[in-house]
Structures are given as structure tokens and as C-alpha cells.
Design a protein around this motif. Structure first.
Motif, PDB file in Angstrom:
ATOM      1  N   TYR A 138      25.838  15.557  14.426  1.00 58.41           N
ATOM      2  CA  TYR A 138      26.780  17.072  14.536  1.00 58.41           C
ATOM      3  C   TYR A 138      27.260  17.689  15.889  1.00 58.41           C
ATOM      4  CZ  TYR A 138      25.897  17.038   9.896  1.00 58.41           C
ATOM      5  OH  TYR A 138      25.173  16.996   8.433  1.00 58.41           O
ATOM      6  N   PHE A 141      32.119  15.371   8.891  1.00 57.22           N
ATOM      7  CA  PHE A 141      31.417  15.415   7.614  1.00 57.22           C
ATOM      8  C   PHE A 141      32.697  16.634   6.809  1.00 57.22           C
ATOM      9  CE2 PHE A 141      28.862  19.463   6.315  1.00 57.22           C
ATOM     10  CZ  PHE A 141      28.388  18.645   4.984  1.00 57.22           C
ATOM     11  N   ILE A 161      34.341  14.022   4.811  1.00 59.57           N
ATOM     12  CA  ILE A 161      33.027  13.852   3.630  1.00 59.57           C
ATOM     13  C   ILE A 161      33.133  14.887   3.109  1.00 59.57           C
ATOM     14  CG2 ILE A 161      30.616  13.493   3.100  1.00 59.57           C
ATOM     15  CD1 ILE A 161      30.116  12.822   5.781  1.00 59.57           C
ATOM     16  N   TYR A 215      32.560  13.199  -3.079  1.00 57.93           N
ATOM     17  CA  TYR A 215      31.153  13.928  -2.776  1.00 57.93           C
ATOM     18  C   TYR A 215      31.678  15.679  -3.085  1.00 57.93           C
ATOM     19  CZ  TYR A 215      28.059  15.744   0.540  1.00 57.93           C
ATOM     20  OH  TYR A 215      27.092  16.808   0.647  1.00 57.93           O
ATOM     21  N   GLY A 261      25.169  24.687   1.109  1.00 57.03           N
ATOM     22  CA  GLY A 261      25.231  23.218   1.192  1.00 57.03           C
ATOM     23  C   GLY A 261      24.538  21.976   0.903  1.00 57.03           C
ATOM     24  N   SER A 262      23.358  22.435   0.047  1.00 55.07           N
ATOM     25  CA  SER A 262      21.797  22.251   0.107  1.00 55.07           C
ATOM     26  C   SER A 262      21.786  21.308   1.208  1.00 55.07           C
ATOM     27  CB  SER A 262      22.351  20.932  -0.855  1.00 55.07           C
ATOM     28  OG  SER A 262      21.154  20.359  -1.873  1.00 55.07           O
ATOM     29  N   THR A 263      21.652  21.939   2.380  1.00 52.15           N
ATOM     30  CA  THR A 263      21.140  21.875   3.633  1.00 52.15           C
ATOM     31  C   THR A 263      19.363  21.468   3.534  1.00 52.15           C
ATOM     32  OG1 THR A 263      23.009  22.020   5.180  1.00 52.15           O
ATOM     33  CG2 THR A 263      21.343  21.247   6.399  1.00 52.15           C
ATOM     34  N   ASN A 265      17.968  18.213   2.929  1.00 51.88           N
ATOM     35  CA  ASN A 265      17.581  17.035   4.317  1.00 51.88           C
ATOM     36  C   ASN A 265      16.474  17.489   4.702  1.00 51.88           C
ATOM     37  OD1 ASN A 265      21.511  17.923   5.610  1.00 51.88           O
ATOM     38  ND2 ASN A 265      19.964  16.392   3.690  1.00 51.88           N
ATOM     39  N   TYR A 279      27.326   9.672  -0.713  1.00 56.31           N
ATOM     40  CA  TYR A 279      26.916   8.722   0.265  1.00 56.31           C
ATOM     41  C   TYR A 279      26.914   7.739   0.631  1.00 56.31           C
ATOM     42  CZ  TYR A 279      24.279  13.556  -0.098  1.00 56.31           C
ATOM     43  OH  TYR A 279      23.826  14.947  -0.496  1.00 56.31           O
ATOM     44  N   THR A 330      31.647   8.546   4.602  1.00 54.09           N
ATOM     45  CA  THR A 330      30.285   8.522   5.544  1.00 54.09           C
ATOM     46  C   THR A 330      29.474   7.084   6.027  1.00 54.09           C
ATOM     47  OG1 THR A 330      30.638   9.421   2.777  1.00 54.09           O
ATOM     48  CG2 THR A 330      28.115   8.867   4.562  1.00 54.09           C
ATOM     49  N   PHE A 367      29.872   8.097   9.583  1.00 56.55           N
ATOM     50  CA  PHE A 367      30.433   9.483   9.759  1.00 56.55           C
ATOM     51  C   PHE A 367      28.038   8.856  10.735  1.00 56.55           C
ATOM     52  CE2 PHE A 367      26.243  12.586   8.484  1.00 56.55           C
ATOM     53  CZ  PHE A 367      26.365  13.406   8.873  1.00 56.55           C
ATOM     54  N   MET A 373      19.476   7.510   3.933  1.00 57.52           N
ATOM     55  CA  MET A 373      20.778   6.896   4.862  1.00 57.52           C
ATOM     56  C   MET A 373      20.076   5.853   5.657  1.00 57.52           C
ATOM     57  SD  MET A 373      24.444   8.834   4.909  1.00 57.52           S
ATOM     58  CE  MET A 373      23.740   9.286   6.253  1.00 57.52           C
ATOM     59  N   GLU A 428      18.881   9.568   7.113  1.00 57.65           N
ATOM     60  CA  GLU A 428      19.074  10.938   7.083  1.00 57.65           C
ATOM     61  C   GLU A 428      18.717  10.798   5.638  1.00 57.65           C
ATOM     62  OE1 GLU A 428      21.954  13.924   6.569  1.00 57.65           O
ATOM     63  OE2 GLU A 428      22.638  12.471   4.685  1.00 57.65           O
ATOM     64  N   SER A 450      17.884  12.981   1.727  1.00 57.92           N
ATOM     65  CA  SER A 450      18.615  14.511   0.819  1.00 57.92           C
ATOM     66  C   SER A 450      18.072  14.189  -0.284  1.00 57.92           C
ATOM     67  CB  SER A 450      20.331  14.045   0.934  1.00 57.92           C
ATOM     68  OG  SER A 450      21.164  15.096   1.141  1.00 57.92           O
TER      69      SER A 450
HETATM   70  C1  AVI Z   1      24.888  18.341   5.654  1.00 55.07           C
HETATM   71  N1  AVI Z   1      24.120  18.019   4.356  1.00 55.07           N
HETATM   72  C2  AVI Z   1      23.630  19.085   3.196  1.00 55.07           C
HETATM   73  C3  AVI Z   1      25.009  17.244   3.705  1.00 55.07           C
HETATM   74  C4  AVI Z   1      24.333  15.615   2.618  1.00 55.07           C
HETATM   75  O1  AVI Z   1      25.018  15.668   1.319  1.00 55.07           O
HETATM   76  O2  AVI Z   1      23.259  15.660   2.290  1.00 55.07           O
HETATM   77  C5  AVI Z   1      24.944  15.427   4.443  1.00 55.07           C
HETATM   78  C6  AVI Z   1      25.856  14.291   4.649  1.00 55.07           C
HETATM   79  N2  AVI Z   1      25.071  13.619   4.779  1.00 55.07           N
HETATM   80  C7  AVI Z   1      26.189  11.960   4.119  1.00 55.07           C
HETATM   81  N3  AVI Z   1      27.104  12.863   3.345  1.00 55.07           N
HETATM   82  C8  AVI Z   1      26.471  14.642   3.779  1.00 55.07           C
END
Ligand code: AVI
Length: 314
Positions: A36, A44, A47, A53, A157-159, A162, A202, A209, A212, A248, A276, A278
Motif C-alpha cells: 500500500y 487496489f 481492483i 472482484y 473489506g475482509s481485511t 489477510n 484474485y 491484480t 498490484f 498470492m 498475501e 486472503s
Molecule cells: C485488502 N484485502 C482485503 C484484499 C483481499 O481481498 O484480500 C486485498 C487484495 N489482494 C488482492 N486483491 C485484493
């Protein structure tokens, strides 16, 4: 800098140190918070508008449909404290219904937070905005002026997905401590579903993505004296069914040595950097997780297609 701005953003030496820690581990990783920077925040944002998404659209739909219902459960004169607030659009839906006196957005992306604060002070003049530039995984000190107000935490956002499970429990317990007795937490949680929906979300057709994910390497080139050639890495999104998560990765196309802050880092052909996770949840699985952190889920709302959930925890 806006008034009341508390600053604890990462310096370039932190970025290099964190990247080195991950890239010298047996299985190479990079912390997702490094996504970020300004470019990463813009990507983002792109996305969230992609046709594949679904989370942003589904969650926004739930908030729009249920904001009055949510507001009815929160005491008047409250403070809304948003964790990971790089964009105010979801908080604004709540603030249009809540009887709120203060909004405290917390985010590591300093520029995005700064811009959000300026917009909110213009669009929501009756509400005091106190931005906090910080990594929300570390404890934050809330402004004294909101001490007596009822508190609603907001983590959209369902962070939460992560974080790994232990980290998620620690985070939720820390939020409970920060907000104090009697507070509530409204949290967005992505639901488990078919990989046929998850993978394109994703790994989208336009490659947003992928851009990103690859931007994390470009950021290290800019800020940590690294020399990644992003054309030699490929974005991958995979569904790990056992861990119920999308992962990811950035896969090295060839055997190569890159340098970061003066240190050589070797890659075998096909080796990946795990950037990452998710996690996706069933409703009971998330309620159990929240309970382990001392929260009780009082109400759960979902969208008509059962893609996403929003939980009110007390
Ligand atoms: C911020 N977060 C919730 C996103 C997710 O869906 O996990 C980050 C993201 N990574 C790839 N696309 C979006």
C-alpha cells in the motif's frame, strides 16, 4: 498535515528491514502491508471496481441495505473508529445513518489518509475527524476527546482475512482493549465459496491484480535499493482448500540473484515469494474466531448471493 495527525508511518529503512526478513527466510515472503504505497493504493482502488472482484460491491450493498438497522443498535453521539481506512466510502454510508460526533480513520497509507481527511472535513462538517497514520496491527492511542463517547469500531473489506488465525485473534482482542468496555465492532468478512469465483477475483482478466502484486517489487526498487526486474516474475493466485484461503505469490521465471539494500538474494527457477493470504470463512467459523478474542457476534447480515457477511460484535 491535518490538525491532530498522529504519525507513525514506515520509513524506508523499516521497509528494507521488513523485506529482508521475509526474503531471507526459507520460504520467501513479503508482508502485505508493503502493497500500500501510493501506486498500490491506486491499484487496489482499481481492483475494487473490477467485474471479478465481488467483495467491495457485495459489502457496500449490505451496508447500504442495513445501515439504518446497524445505526439503530448504536448509542447516539458515538465515535466511529475505522481500521484500515484508505477510502471513506463505506464509513460515509454508516455516517449518513449513525448519530456520530467523531470519525477516527486509522491507516498506514499516509497520502490516502490525508486526502480522505480533507474530503471528510468538507463533506461531513458536523463530525470531528481525527486521522491516525499507523499500522493498525500495532496498538493505537485514541484521542482523549472521544473518551466519553460510545464507540463503534469498523473493519470492512475482509481485511481480517489477510491475517493468519492467531494474528486475527490477537488483533481482535487488541481492538477490544483499545475501544474499551461497552464498544461494538462492525466487521466485513468474506465467505467461503467456489474457487471458480475466487480465483478470477484474485487473478483478473485485465491483469490489475497482477500489477498490484508486482508493484510490491517496484516499491522495493524505489524504496529499498532493490533491483528486481518485474518481467522475470509472474503473479499467481491459488486456492488452498485446507487453509481455506487464497494465496498470492510472485514466481521467479528463471534462476536469478537480485540485490536489496546491498544484500544478494538468490531465486531458483520457479521459486515463489508468498505475498498475501486472503482467508475465507463460514459464518460459524468467524463467530468462533471472534469469540476467542472475547467478542460476541450479535447480528450477521449477508448479501442476496451469500458472497459476503457483515457482523456486529459486542
Ligand atoms: C485488502 N484485502 C482485503 C484484499 C483481499 O481481498 O484480500 C486485498 C487484495 N489482494 C488482492 N486483491 C485484493
Amino acid at each position: 498535515m491535518p490538525e491532530g495527525f498522529i504519525q507513525s508511518v514506515s520509513t524506508s529503512s523499516d521497509v528494507a528491514a521488513e523485506a529482508l526478513r521475509g526474503l531471507t527466510a526459507l520460504r520467501k515472503t513479503l508482508p502485505p502491508k508493503l502493497f500500500y504505497d501510493e501506486t498500490g493504493c491506486a491499484l487496489f482502488g482499481a481492483i475494487t471496481a473490477l467485474p471479478e472482484y465481488y467483495p467491495t460491491r457485495a459489502e457496500t450493498g449490505i451496508l447500504r441495505a442495513r445501515a439504518a438497522d446497524i445505526a439503530a443498535r448504536i448509542e447516539p453521539g458515538c465515535a466511529l473508529i475505522e481500521y484500515g481506512a484508505s477510502d471513506e466510502s463505506k464509513a460515509a454510508i454508516l455516517l449518513d445513518h449513525l448519530d456520530a460526533d467523531a470519525y477516527i480513520p486509522i491507516d498506514i497509507a499516509h497520502d490516502a489518509l490525508n486526502a480522505l481527511t480533507r474530503r471528510m472535513r468538507w463533506t461531513h462538517r458536523a463530525i470531528t475527524v481525527h486521522p491516525i497514520a499507523a499500522d493498525f496491527l500495532a496498538p493505537v492511542r485514541l484521542p482523549k476527546s472521544i473518551r466519553a463517547m460510545p464507540k463503534l469500531g469498523f473493519f470492512p473489506g475482509s481485511t481480517i482475512g489477510n491475517l493468519d488465525h492467531d494474528q486475527a485473534i490477537r488483533f481482535l482482542a487488541m481492538v477490544r482493549e483499545t475501544l474499551g468496555q461497552g464498544a461494538s465492532l462492525l466487521i466485513g468478512v468474506d465467505l467461503e465459496k467456489s474457487p471458480d469465483i475466487l480465483i478470477p477475483a484474485y487473478d483478473d482478466a485485465q491483469g490489475t491484480t497482477a500489477a498490484f502484486n508486482l508493484n510490491i517489487l517496484q516499491r522495493l526498487n524505489r524504496e529499498a535499493d532493490a533491483d528486481f526486474d518485474t518481467a522475470l516474475f509472474t503473479h499467481h493466485a491459488i486456492w488452498n482448500d485446507q487453509a481455506k484461503r487464497i494465496e498470492m505469490h510472485l514466481q521467479s521465471r528463471i534462476a536469478q540473484t537480485i540485490h536489496l539494500a546491498g544484500r544478494p538474494i538468490r531465486f531458483q527457477a520457479g521459486e515463489t515469494i508468498h505475498t498475501e493470504n486472503s482467508h475465507k470463512f463460514s459464518i460459524p467459523a468467524f463467530q468462533t474466531l471472534a469469540q476467542k478474542a472475547g467478542w460476541h457476534s450479535t447480528t450477521t447480515w449477508t448479501d442476496p448471493d451469500n458472497l459476503f457477511s457483515v457482523h456486529l460484535l459486542t
